[in-house]
Design a protein around this motif. Structure first.
Motif, PDB file in Angstrom:
ATOM      1  N   ALA A  68     -11.125  -3.986  -4.460  1.00 10.66           N
ATOM      2  CA  ALA A  68     -11.485  -3.719  -5.849  1.00 10.66           C
ATOM      3  C   ALA A  68     -11.248  -4.955  -6.696  1.00 10.66           C
ATOM      4  O   ALA A  68     -11.090  -4.861  -7.905  1.00 10.66           O
ATOM      5  CB  ALA A  68     -10.675  -2.541  -6.382  1.00 10.66           C
ATOM      6  N   ASN A  69     -11.203  -6.130  -6.035  1.00  9.42           N
ATOM      7  CA  ASN A  69     -10.825  -7.325  -6.792  1.00  9.42           C
ATOM      8  C   ASN A  69     -11.773  -7.622  -7.943  1.00  9.42           C
ATOM      9  O   ASN A  69     -11.362  -8.116  -8.982  1.00  9.42           O
ATOM     10  CB  ASN A  69     -10.688  -8.535  -5.860  1.00  9.42           C
ATOM     11  CG  ASN A  69     -11.741  -8.546  -4.791  1.00  9.42           C
ATOM     12  OD1 ASN A  69     -12.482  -7.570  -4.643  1.00  9.42           O
ATOM     13  ND2 ASN A  69     -11.832  -9.630  -4.062  1.00  9.42           N
ATOM     14  N   GLU A  70     -13.060  -7.286  -7.759  1.00  9.82           N
ATOM     15  CA  GLU A  70     -13.998  -7.605  -8.831  1.00  9.82           C
ATOM     16  C   GLU A  70     -13.797  -6.684 -10.025  1.00  9.82           C
ATOM     17  O   GLU A  70     -13.863  -7.118 -11.165  1.00  9.82           O
ATOM     18  CB  GLU A  70     -15.421  -7.529  -8.296  1.00  9.82           C
ATOM     19  CG  GLU A  70     -15.571  -8.511  -7.141  1.00  9.82           C
ATOM     20  CD  GLU A  70     -16.992  -8.784  -6.740  1.00  9.82           C
ATOM     21  OE1 GLU A  70     -17.859  -7.968  -7.080  1.00  9.82           O
ATOM     22  OE2 GLU A  70     -17.210  -9.822  -6.093  1.00  9.82           O
TER      23      GLU A  70
ATOM     24  N   THR B  94       1.628  -6.884   1.265  1.00  8.64           N
ATOM     25  CA  THR B  94       0.836  -6.013   0.412  1.00  8.64           C
ATOM     26  C   THR B  94       1.666  -5.589  -0.780  1.00  8.64           C
ATOM     27  O   THR B  94       2.893  -5.452  -0.691  1.00  8.64           O
ATOM     28  CB  THR B  94       0.352  -4.763   1.155  1.00  8.64           C
ATOM     29  OG1 THR B  94       1.496  -3.989   1.510  1.00  8.64           O
ATOM     30  CG2 THR B  94      -0.409  -5.132   2.400  1.00  8.64           C
ATOM     31  N   GLY B  95       0.981  -5.396  -1.868  1.00  7.14           N
ATOM     32  CA  GLY B  95       1.677  -4.963  -3.071  1.00  7.14           C
ATOM     33  C   GLY B  95       0.699  -4.893  -4.218  1.00  7.14           C
ATOM     34  O   GLY B  95      -0.428  -5.363  -4.124  1.00  7.14           O
ATOM     35  N   PRO B  96       1.101  -4.276  -5.305  1.00  6.73           N
ATOM     36  CA  PRO B  96       0.188  -4.052  -6.417  1.00  6.73           C
ATOM     37  C   PRO B  96       0.187  -5.168  -7.462  1.00  6.73           C
ATOM     38  O   PRO B  96       1.181  -5.863  -7.639  1.00  6.73           O
ATOM     39  CB  PRO B  96       0.703  -2.747  -7.022  1.00  6.73           C
ATOM     40  CG  PRO B  96       2.136  -2.675  -6.630  1.00  6.73           C
ATOM     41  CD  PRO B  96       2.376  -3.573  -5.463  1.00  6.73           C
ATOM     42  N   TYR B  97      -0.958  -5.299  -8.123  1.00  5.12           N
ATOM     43  CA  TYR B  97      -1.081  -6.108  -9.333  1.00  5.12           C
ATOM     44  C   TYR B  97      -1.345  -5.145 -10.472  1.00  5.12           C
ATOM     45  O   TYR B  97      -1.948  -4.093 -10.275  1.00  5.12           O
ATOM     46  CB  TYR B  97      -2.271  -7.054  -9.252  1.00  5.12           C
ATOM     47  CG  TYR B  97      -2.197  -8.083  -8.169  1.00  5.12           C
ATOM     48  CD1 TYR B  97      -1.745  -9.371  -8.452  1.00  5.12           C
ATOM     49  CD2 TYR B  97      -2.612  -7.780  -6.880  1.00  5.12           C
ATOM     50  CE1 TYR B  97      -1.696 -10.331  -7.451  1.00  5.12           C
ATOM     51  CE2 TYR B  97      -2.563  -8.728  -5.877  1.00  5.12           C
ATOM     52  CZ  TYR B  97      -2.109 -10.000  -6.161  1.00  5.12           C
ATOM     53  OH  TYR B  97      -2.056 -10.940  -5.184  1.00  5.12           O
TER      54      TYR B  97
ATOM     55  N   TYR C  74      -3.841  -2.420  -9.279  1.00  2.17           N
ATOM     56  CA  TYR C  74      -4.636  -2.666  -8.089  1.00  2.17           C
ATOM     57  C   TYR C  74      -3.721  -2.955  -6.914  1.00  2.17           C
ATOM     58  O   TYR C  74      -3.018  -3.949  -6.890  1.00  2.17           O
ATOM     59  CB  TYR C  74      -5.587  -3.838  -8.353  1.00  2.17           C
ATOM     60  CG  TYR C  74      -6.395  -4.285  -7.147  1.00  2.17           C
ATOM     61  CD1 TYR C  74      -6.794  -3.391  -6.156  1.00  2.17           C
ATOM     62  CD2 TYR C  74      -6.773  -5.611  -7.016  1.00  2.17           C
ATOM     63  CE1 TYR C  74      -7.527  -3.806  -5.074  1.00  2.17           C
ATOM     64  CE2 TYR C  74      -7.524  -6.050  -5.934  1.00  2.17           C
ATOM     65  CZ  TYR C  74      -7.886  -5.146  -4.972  1.00  2.17           C
ATOM     66  OH  TYR C  74      -8.611  -5.566  -3.887  1.00  2.17           O
ATOM     67  N   MET C  75      -3.746  -2.062  -5.922  1.00  2.00           N
ATOM     68  CA  MET C  75      -2.912  -2.217  -4.741  1.00  2.00           C
ATOM     69  C   MET C  75      -3.666  -3.072  -3.727  1.00  2.00           C
ATOM     70  O   MET C  75      -4.644  -2.626  -3.120  1.00  2.00           O
ATOM     71  CB  MET C  75      -2.616  -0.831  -4.145  1.00  2.00           C
ATOM     72  CG  MET C  75      -1.916  -0.857  -2.808  1.00  2.00           C
ATOM     73  SD  MET C  75      -0.277  -1.567  -2.921  1.00  2.00           S
ATOM     74  CE  MET C  75       0.242  -1.491  -1.210  1.00  2.00           C
TER      75      MET C  75
END
Lengths: 343, 428, 359, 362
Positions: free
Chosen positions: B250-252, B141-144, B262-263
């Motif tokens: 929340a990918n969309e 896991t990690g943020p973009y 976005y985590m």
């Protein structure tokens, strides 16, 4: 031949031809079964025929509904996660006790199993409004469809169409419309308004849960009411017209009382259906926000099935509670229809 | 109409017939599978090659809705029904149903060597030596972040060792300047929260190794998240809607450039590469830090052999094939998954993408693996970790929408975990 | 209640309207009727139409806000010197003029563009200054891909088999039971009726696990029978058919008995044909239920070759990603048969329900 | 040919007995009519014979065989229902062929029989139609045809003409009579209309409250009713029945009814001071001069039918009297006329309602 040209003779329509084509295998099937049934009738006598006719249905029903129901009852007094009843430890009424362990029954937050009570509370609110709106809109729609309007068949079909859709599809369609970036918000934005996050606000979520389920099932109840309206003898209206009765008064004094039996059926059916609400709302709101639209069946489903620890015992106890509620409602329905039959 | 009817009845008869005949010819292995992207296709290609080499074994990939893997498979396994292999994510919870492959694979040492740390995740309680399967996908896991937005706003991205608070300040800055509606979004998932919570000092277990979800570290992270939802750093769309432990991503929104940070995790790479492409620079950044660590959560889906199989030897053969370095290189490379194979992790997988953003993201996440906190590994290996994740996310969600206070939520979390584990322990 | 209020408050409005029409017979209810019907059509059909339109959009198109009514796609052009087609943009230049340019690549917040007419020159513009040029593009691949990639024809076939076989079984055993309950007077009839009605409303969800256990013990898991048989004995069907059969004159049954008909012959030659309207209604319901069934098949069917369409459709919902474009398209696919059946039989269905309807 | 016997047949629904031990013989080839007011049990009795109702006790015997436990379908009887009970989804042909198909008769034989019956009943042009496309009379014929083709042991008719209009009823009645003459089968016919009973029956069975009030040839019932019930029921318009007290008067009796007195000669069985009912049919009351009159009456209503005249007269102390006269009578409303009961045709019943005398010789 004379028979063929007789205008009152059976017309040979396409539908008729399809029907006869379809009936060939069916007739063969029934004829085949005629032999054993005749034999049984001779052997057992007419008196036992009804049981014979009921047997297949009851067998299936017993196997796939009644046996599971009893298994549920068994689950509800046992604990653990084992699937086989024999391997589950007996815990007596512990699961029920757990469900009903509350400091203050009016406040779900004080209950040990707060979600169960919230689900009951939510279901109550939902049922109240959903049935109310269902009856109201079915009635209005039926009244309108009962008028002399052009294209009545078309409009009737339009209002009935959603009844055919699966709950999942219904929910997907509306979810697609109500999302943050859905078409409804696009409309609001284009009108210069702010977006509304429908699934974040508990009131809106409940509203849409009610709205969508009314949308999906209204057509069915409308048809029942429409049938009732059409069964009202037109001479009653004509008599009222001769008396110069106002339209509104006709509605309250003639239409509504004569429609009452159908109304009762609608109310009771809608009520029973409403108590079991699950799929549509689950796909639409996921029970949220928080637990705002979590209903009793969803509670049972998640507790017993969709959790890592599949707590069949607690879920079954809740099922039994729901079953009792449904049974009471059914008795009410029975009393209602019984009275209708007599009256 | 009659013709159609006859045809469909004939088809129906054929359908029933086929099920009977399939079993006769050869050994058939069934894999219960689910798809997030194209991994099903890739696996099918690989299986075709395997079948070409082993003409007596036929492998069928049953692609199921994830819901079925999560909810139906456990019931099926409990009833003694089940496939030969399955791709699962509840690694510990189902571990009782896994087949020990040790006698069936040709080289158990290869397995221990290359899959060592992940084998622990799949081991049933009291079977520390069991080989159950391998990770089809290791996730971290990690943020973009939307780097393009940072550039447009002229805000500098916080560098290495930046804390969550640093990032919150930065993304709020960007969002304010560019009028972006959601500064930060996290997947609605207990697993996602666990990493940052550990970074904040959460220990997850007490001294006896018993689960102890709520401690100061977790409270700190939960409080931060709670506050972010109140001050608008995070939108209530995700955490505020749906109930219980349901997952929401929340990918969309991120793909639509409506989220600055976005985590989520490494699994988003393939679909971001497809959906976003070069519309903006989606950039994976190292896990932000807390006082205890800078860590995400490891995780992923494993392909495991199941006790329900009647062909353990063939399963072993298949697993040998699938776990070979060459095959896994193809699989991870084409699916853009972080390898769950230590050898490949070291040598590097040949990822089949031209997208510099995807390459960077893969490197970032793969590089984060060594820095993952041991607590995170322990938690991932814990049998009932999902009980903890579910309690965490559902109660925190209820607090965020205002149904209870944070303190009440903490209390309920503890209760929930205790209750479920107690129920489970009744099985003896 | 609400109706009464509208009645009262609208009267003045009505008076106004009718006065304008000079002796016309317009009542406020007439106006209300047409407004209601118009909104009704919009509300009932609109969402479905929107679903169909959306199903033809590309994944990127689905993400767009505000959503476009029709599916659009960016125009791509083949430019000399570039292997792949390049996307076309309307670019507002610094001098305010607008040019149609193709984008080579985007670097950070700048975009390298080229004029398709003059491929030699490269132009660098800020990304905020470009606007994609789009045309209507129907994403047929949303439909084609799943149909090709997944064994959708097989799923379709399974769904058809399940729907047809289980509907036939349901019609047979339900009508037999209804016949038994409607025509005969026998010991235990009321008890059985109570039983049928009592279980009328048990949702399958709450007996999912024990029902699965039963099916397992019968060895039916992963056969279509596991989906077909458990739902066959619907109490709703028995109830509906029985209520209808009660309206068949008893004389007919007795006439048939005098005609030397066996009880079975009375059932299938007299009562069944006369109950056709109700049977048709039950058939429609059964087709609907079975076609749309999801939760139960999901539990008992885990093998590819026995999937029904609804399970196949949901296979696009992964753990972490929902492939919306496929989900929407396949939802439309599952809608088509139901809609077609309805379109052809709607008169029959609606009048059938009304006439047999839950008396 | 078929003979049907009922031996002490009792039918009860729960504790309510509706047929109280009926003994009855229907001879072979006989046309028997069950008649009685509604609720008298005549339809129940028919359905008992048909096998559609189980009996509580007693025996039903057809051709010497006790059929109590033989279901309707195997008794070999045919029934025509009041509602006709035509199968609405079958054509006329199918309706008639249905019973034959059930007994697995060869197709050409079925065809022969149906066509023959259709010819007999003149419904050949309608064989391809469904019942709903037929008129009431045509449906009636189909229902009869359905019975005929079966060549049953006996025909049972349950008020078959009651749904027809008056004119058609008369026509169908005649046809039924002709049919019976032609076919000669045993027929049992239920009706509440005594005209049908009189015109059709070889034997009438009058039922009252689940008992046989009287059974016999039509004119026997007309001429010699055994009780007031039969006397009142048979004959149209009804027999005038008057209650009176018999007072001995030397050679005969005075029948005192209110202020009226009718003198009758001595009748065996009549005793002094007993309550009696005496009856006179409308055609057995003569209009006479005042001197020879029994009573003086005021005409309330006079129905002039051309060929005959009905007078409805009020007599002080008596119920309204109906008087039937042939030809046209110039009598007006309110006129006083003088009436005499024809002693030879006078009926006298005891207090229990049973007959004392049918016809009193002077």
């Amino acid at each position: 031949m004379v028979l063929e040209t007789d205008p009152r003779a059976e017309p040979e329509t396409i539908g008729h031809r399809v029907k006869s084509a379809l009936s060939v295998p069916a007739v063969a099937f029934f004829k085949l079964l005629d032999v054993p049934f005749r034999w049984l009738q001779r052997l057992l006598g007419i008196g036992s025929m009804p049981y014979l006719f009921l047997l297949p249905n009851l067998a299936f029903f017993g196997l796939f509904v009644i046996v599971p129901l009893f298994l549920s009852l068994g689950y509800s007094v046992t604990g653990g996660t084992n699937l086989y009843l024999g391997e589950r430890p007996y815990v007596g009424g512990e699961q029920y006790g757990y469900l009903f362990q509350c400091e203050n029954y009016t406040d779900p937050a004080t209950c040990r199993e707060d979600r169960f009570w919230k689900a009951i509370f939510n279901t109550g609110v939902f049922v109240f409004f959903q049935v109310g709106f269902m009856v109201l809109f079915s009635l209005v729609t039926a009244l309108i469809l009962n008028r002399e309007i052009r294209g009545r068949g078309f409009f009737r079909a339009v209002f009935f169409f959603p009844v055919l859709l699966s709950p999942v599809v219904v929910a997907l369609i509306w979810k697609w419309i109500l999302l943050r970036d859905g078409v409804l918000n696009a409309f609001l934005v284009s009108m210069g308004l702010d977006r509304i996050l429908f699934f974040v606000d508990p009131t809106w979520a409940m509203f849409w849960a009610i709205f969508v389920s009314v949308w999906a099932h209204m057509g069915f109840y409308t048809l029942i009411l429409l049938a009732g309206l059409q069964a009202i003898p037109p001479d009653l209206y004509e008599a009222a017209e001769m008396d110069g009765t106002k339209k509104e008064r006709v509605f309250w004094r003639i239409t509504l009382p004569l429609l009452w039996p159908n109304m009762l059926v609608v109310i009771v059916l809608a009520l029973i259906k409403s108590v079991q609400i699950f799929d549509e709302v689950f796909v639409l709101t996921g029970g949220g926000p928080g637990t705002a639209t979590q209903f009793i069946v969803q509670y049972i489903y998640t507790t017993g099935f969709a959790n890592q620890v599949q707590n069949f015992g607690l879920a079954s106890a809740a099922s039994v509670v729901l079953g009792v509620v449904l049974f009471v409602l059914t008795l009410v329905q029975l009393a209602v229809t019984r009275r209708k039959d007599e009256g | 109409m009659a013709y159609f009817l006859r045809k469909s009845v004939a088809a129906g008869v054929a359908a029933f017939g086929l099920m009977a005949s399939a079993a006769l010819a050869e050994t058939e292995l069934r894999i219960a599978w689910y798809n997030d992207g194209i991994e099903g296709e890739v696996m099918r290609d690989i299986l075709d090659k395997f079948e070409a080499q082993n003409s007596d074994i036929k492998v069928t990939l049953d692609v199921l809705p994830y819901k079925a893997i999560l909810e139906s498979l456990p019931v099926q396994l409990a009833a003694g029904e089940g496939p030969d292999l399955a791709r699962v994510t509840d690694l510990g919870g189902l571990s009782g149903h896994y087949l020990d492959l040790t006698p069936h694979v040709s080289d158990p040492a290869y397995w221990r060597e290359n899959f060592g740390p992940f084998l622990n995740w799949m081991q049933p309680v009291g079977e520390p030596e069991q080989i159950s399967g391998f990770m089809t996908q290791l996730t971290v896991t990690g943020p973009y972040v939307n780097k393009t937005l940072f550039e447009q706003a002229g805000v500098n991205m916080p560098g290495e060792n930046a804390t969550w608070d640093d990032w919150a300040a930065a993304v709020n800055d960007v969002a304010k300047k560019l009028d972006i509606p959601i500064p930060m979004a996290w997947d609605r998932s207990g697993h996602r929260v666990a990493g940052p919570a550990i970074a904040m000092g959460a220990n997850m277990f007490d001294a006896n190794g018993e689960p102890a979800l709520v401690d100061d570290g977790l409270k700190a992270m939960a409080t931060t998240l709670y506050n972010w939802h109140q001050d608008g750093t995070m939108a209530k769309d995700l955490w505020g809607s749906v109930s219980g432990s349901q997952y929401l991503g929340a990918n969309e929104d991120f793909a639509n450039a409506r989220v600055v940070m976005y985590m989520s995790g490494s699994w988003q790479i393939p679909q971001f590469a497809e959906k976003i492409g070069d519309a903006f620079d989606w950039w994976a950044v190292p896990a932000p830090c807390g006082p205890a660590a800078c860590t995400g959560m490891p995780g992923g889906a494993a392909l495991v052999a199941l006790k329900t199989t009647e062909h353990p030897a063939e399963v072993g053969k298949l697993m040998d094939y699938l776990s070979s370095e060459e095959v896994l290189n193809e699989f991870y490379g084409r699916t853009l998954f972080i390898p769950g194979h230590l050898g490949l992790a070291e040598s590097g997988v040949d990822f089949k993408t031209d997208d510099p953003r995807a390459k960077h993201a893969l490197e970032t996440f793969a590089g984060a693996v060594p820095g993952i906190s041991p607590v995170a590994f322990d938690l991932q290996g814990y049998v009932y970790n999902r009980v903890m994740f579910n309690a965490l996310i559902s109660r925190l969600g209820e607090a965020i929408v205002g149904e209870m206070t944070l303190d009440q939520a903490f209390e309920r979390m503890t209760q929930d975990v205790e209750k479920e584990i107690a129920e489970k322990r009744r099985d003896g | 209640m609400a109706l009464a209020q509208t009645t009262a408050s609208d009267r003045s409005v009505t008076a106004f309207l009718t006065r304008k029409r000079e002796g016309g017979q317009w009542h406020w209810t007439d106006v209300f009727t047409y407004i209601y019907l118009f909104l009704g059509v919009l509300l009932m059909f609109g969402p479905v139409v929107w679903l169909v339109l959306s199903s033809f959009k590309t994944p990127a198109g689905l993400l767009e806000f505000p959503p476009t009514l029709l599916p659009l796609g960016q125009i791509e052009v083949q430019v000399e010197g570039y292997d792949d087609p390049l996307p076309l943009f309307n670019v507002t230049m610094e001098d305010g003029s607008v040019r149609e340019l193709a984008q080579i690549r985007r670097i950070g917040i700048m975009s390298q563009m080229v004029d398709p007419a003059d491929p030699g020159e490269r132009i660098s513009v800020p990304i905020a200054a470009r606007e994609p040029i789009r045309e209507m593009r129907v994403a047929v691949e949303n439909y084609v891909d799943p149909l090709e990639r997944f064994n959708f024809l097989r799923y379709l076939q399974n769904s058809v088999v399940v729907t047809l076989v289980s509907t036939l079984i349901t019609l047979l055993i339900n009508s037999m039971a209804a016949y038994g309950l409607a025509i005969y007077e026998f010991k235990g009839r009321n008890a059985i009726m109570l039983f049928v009605i009592g279980t009328l409303m048990i949702p399958v969800t709450i007996i999912l696990v024990p029902a699965y256990l039963v099916v397992t013990q019968l060895g039916m898991v992963n056969t279509l029978w596991a989906v077909i048989l458990p739902g066959a004995a619907t109490p709703t069907g028995v109830f509906l058919l029985r209520q209808y059969m009660l309206t068949i004159p008893k004389d007919l049954i007795e006439a048939a008995r005098m005609d030397k008909a066996s009880e079975w012959a009375i059932y299938w030659r007299i009562v069944l044909p006369l109950s056709l309207p109700a049977i048709a209604v039950l058939a429609i319901f059964s087709v609907m239920w079975r076609w749309n069934d999801f939760l139960w098949p999901l539990v008992v069917l885990t093998r590819n070759e026995v999937y029904t369409l609804q399970i196949g459709l949901n296979a696009f919902q992964g753990e972490l990603d929902v492939q919306w474009h496929y989900v929407l398209a396949m939802t439309v696919v599952t809608l088509i048969p139901v809609t077609l059946v309805f379109a052809f039989l709607q008169r029959f269905i609606t009048t059938g329900i009304a006439s047999s309807g839950m008396k | 040919m078929t003979e049907i016997l009922l031996k002490n047949v009792i039918k009860a629904y729960g504790t309510v007995e509706v047929i109280h031990g009926i003994d009855l013989a229907v001879n072979s080839g006989e046309f028997v009519v069950f008649v009685g007011p509604s609720g008298c049990g005549k339809s129940t009795l028919l359905r008992i014979i048909a096998g559609l109702e189980k009996i509580t006790s007693g025996e039903v015997v057809i051709n010497g065989e006790v059929v109590n436990h033989i279901p309707a379908s195997e008794r070999g009887l045919a029934m025509v229902f009041q509602s006709y009970a035509l199968y609405p989804h079958m054509t006329v042909y199918k309706n008639m062929a249905f019973g034959l198909e059930n007994s697995k008769m060869p197709k050409d034989e079925i065809d022969r029989r149906v066509n023959e019956a259709a010819r007999l009943l003149q419904i050949e042009p309608y064989l391809a139609r469904r019942p709903k496309a037929l008129s009431g009379g045509q449906r009636q014929r189909v229902a009869i045809g359905r019975a005929i083709v079966r060549d049953p042991k006996a025909f049972l008719f349950d008020e078959p003409l009651s749904n027809l209009d008056a004119e058609l009823r008369v026509t169908m009645r005649k046809e039924l009579a002709a049919l019976h003459a032609k076919l000669g089968g045993t027929m049992i016919y239920v009706t509440h209309d005594q005209v049908e009973a009189m015109t059709l029956a070889d034997k009438i069975v009058v039922l009252s409250g689940g008992n046989v009030a009287q059974a016999g040839r039509p004119l026997d019932l007309y001429n010699r009713p055994q009780n007031t019930f039969v006397a009142g029921f048979i004959g149209s318009p009804r027999m005038n029945l008057m209650e009176a007290k018999a007072v001995a008067n030397g050679s005969g009796y005075h029948l005192n009814a209110g202020p009226q007195t009718v003198e009758v000669p001595s009748v065996p069985g009549l005793s002094d001071q007993s309550n009696v009912t005496f009856g006179a049919r409308p055609e057995h009351i003569e209009i006479v001069d005042e001197a020879s009159a029994d009573v003086n009456a005021t005409v309330e209503l006079s129905e002039q039918l051309g060929g005959e005249t009905y007078l409805y007269c009020n007599v002080d102390g008596l119920p309204q009297l109906t008087v039937h006269q042939l030809g046209q009578l110039p009598v007006e409303r309110g006129e006083t006329i003088h009436l005499r009961f024809d002693r030879a045709q006078m009926h006298l019943f005891g207090a229990d309602g049973n007959v004392i005398a049918n016809g009193i010789s002077e």
